[in-house]
Design an enzyme around this catalytic site. Structure first.
Site: not given
Ligand code: MSP
Length: 482
Positions: A21, A308, A132, A305, A24, A149, A129, A146
């Site tokens: 996405h 997806k 991570c 944030k 990246h 996440h 996690c 976390c």
């Protein structure tokens, strides 16, 4: 300054459970621009990117997709390659951690570390996690979850092998403090140092219940912790096949010319593991540390944030469909200074596209080319020596600031046309007008050269048009967008 130098730059290798996405894309485009700029300076450049394919998270994603992990990874790695092709990323190698040679090197490294007493067997108990792929401490959690996440970590207790990271605490602090390993921006360096000085614990480097991973050479019941496996891509990606475990201890002597990397680029989510575990592994292997880890910020999308599951994502193909490749690269890099957190939105990008590219740059080119074609039969002599030095900024990874400088020059040129009323001058004083147009053409050429790493295709078109025997107005490079 020495003459010919090398420039080895890396991006993180991305987990294949996700599709590439805009987050990246940001890192990868930034690395590509730096690689292209250093190539333009005549340096020897190696640019490495790739995919991180082992571990519980990827195995679970494959299972959900109803595919074998290998088939799943093959398809996902292809998605990344396609995205990078779309964004005109010119990497020198795309490393996958499921490459056979990479896996063999990981085993050789682990065997060597084990033989040398850097690894011991123990038992781990802690909060893990999976998002991570890291153990977290109670301090890392927000409301028991976390923060990255939004999931509660699992309590894990298992037999595991450990790397004696604690043994390297002082040495790591010293090297980072003294900038032998530079961590930039400086806030990140300070954060890392205070973390290290707070005490480094030995870390678990193997998993008993994760099957999708590289088996430990000295205990086939266990697979290598995905991060240990992943870090080594920075060495295997440039052709290193690992230490020669069978022979004398000669990892440091093994011939590989690209290491150490000049720049390891990443976002702030993974600087801690890089500056502790990765750097510690290198010290244990007797290898040099990278020269610099550069840490950029995190992007949010319209204030939220990027996620997806929240449906809050921009995919590279959407970006390129709307703006084209070159403008997409430009918009990513001009949105935020590298190193700071940023926010992007379709609206902001559209505005910026129209003002910077369609108007400021597009107008300059069409005005100048038009006047040259209409009044000088397409021929004026471009001025030399136009001053637009972005090199000091580029060496410091100030991509945003370099674009700002280029934009100021374009802005200045447009203003100059207005000030001298060039459209009138071509009628009143041909000689003066030819001189002014030569200067403006010189600006366009230098702007084209400076923009080449950022917008390779557009810059090539600008330069070809500006250097043509006969200049013609041509089509707009950046048509306005709604
Ligand atoms: N596989 C590990 C890295 C191993 S490197 C030896 C990993 N992968 S990841 O797919 O999660 O990629 C994280 C990186 O992707 C970040 O460090 C950053 O470079 C990039 N980004 C992902 N999302 C991002 C944003 N929202 N904003 C900015 N960069 C982002 O961690």
């Amino acid at each position: 300054m020495s003459g010919m130098s090398k420039f080895y730059i890396t991006t993180p290798i991305y987990y294949v459970n996700d599709r590439p996405h805009i987050g990246h894309a940001y890192t990868t485009v930034a690395a590509d621009i730096l690689a292209r700029w250093h190539r333009q300076q005549g340096e020897d450049v190696f640019f490495l990117t790739g995919t991180d394919e082992h571990g519980a998270k990827v195995a679970e994603a494959a299972q959900k997709a109803g595919q074998s992990p290998k088939d799943f990874c093959d398809a996902k790695a292809q998605d990344f390659k396609q995205a990078w092709q779309l964004l005109n990323i010119q990497y020198d190698n795309f490393i996958r951690t499921t490459d056979q040679k990479h896996e063999a090197a990981v085993q050789a490294v682990l065997q060597q570390l084990f033989n040398d007493g850097h690894i011991y067997k123990g038992e781990y108990e802690g909060l893990y996690c999976q998002g991570c792929e890291q153990y977290l401490t109670a301090d890392d959690l927000v409301d028991g979850k976390c923060p990255d996440h939004q999931t509660a970590p699992q309590l894990m207790k298992e037999e595991s092998y450990f790397f004696k990271l604690s043994a390297w605490q002082k040495e790591l602090a010293k090297r980072i403090e003294g900038d032998e390993l530079k961590i930039e921006p400086v806030e990140r360096k300070n954060e890392v140092l205070s973390f290290i000085n707070g005490g480094l614990k030995d870390i678990s480097i193997s998993r008993k219940n994760v099957k999708w991973g590289v088996p430990l050479p000295f205990d086939k019941e266990q697979t290598t912790y995905v991060w240990i496996d992943a870090f080594l891509n920075y060495l295997t990606g440039i052709g290193w096949s690992g230490p020669d475990v069978a022979g004398p201890r000669d990892a440091a002597e093994q011939h590989f010319t690209w290491w150490p990397a000049e720049v390891q680029l990443m976002a702030k989510d993974i600087i801690r593991v890089h500056s502790t575990i990765w750097a510690g592994m290198l010290l244990a292997l007797g290898l040099p540390l990278p020269k610099k880890m550069f840490v950029h910020g995190f992007f949010t999308l319209a204030g939220q944030k990027i996620s997806k599951s929240l449906g809050n994502v921009i995919w590279p193909e959407e970006l390129v469909n709307k703006f084209g490749v070159d403008a997409s690269r430009y918009l990513l890099m001009s949105s935020t200074p590298l190193g700071q957190d940023g926010d992007i939105s379709w609206e902001k990008m559209t505005d910026k596209y129209n003002s910077d590219l369609a108007n400021t740059l597009g107008n300059l080119i069409s005005r100048v080319f038009n006047l040259i074609e209409a009044n000088f039969d397409g021929q004026v002599e471009p001025a030399d020596g136009v001053n637009l030095d972005i090199a000091p900024l580029m060496r410091e990874l100030k991509l945003y600031e370099a674009l700002q400088l280029i934009r100021e020059k374009i802005f200045w040129a447009n203003q100059y046309i207005d000030e001298i009323k060039l459209w009138q001058l071509v009628k009143d004083d041909k000689a003066q007008a030819a001189k002014a147009l030569g200067e403006l053409l010189g600006v366009i050429i230098v702007v084209g050269e400076r923009l080449e790493p950022f917008m390779p295709q557009a810059a090539e078109k600008i330069l070809a048009a500006a250097r043509a025997e006969k200049i013609v107005k041509g089509e707009a490079l950046f048509p306005k967008i709604k």
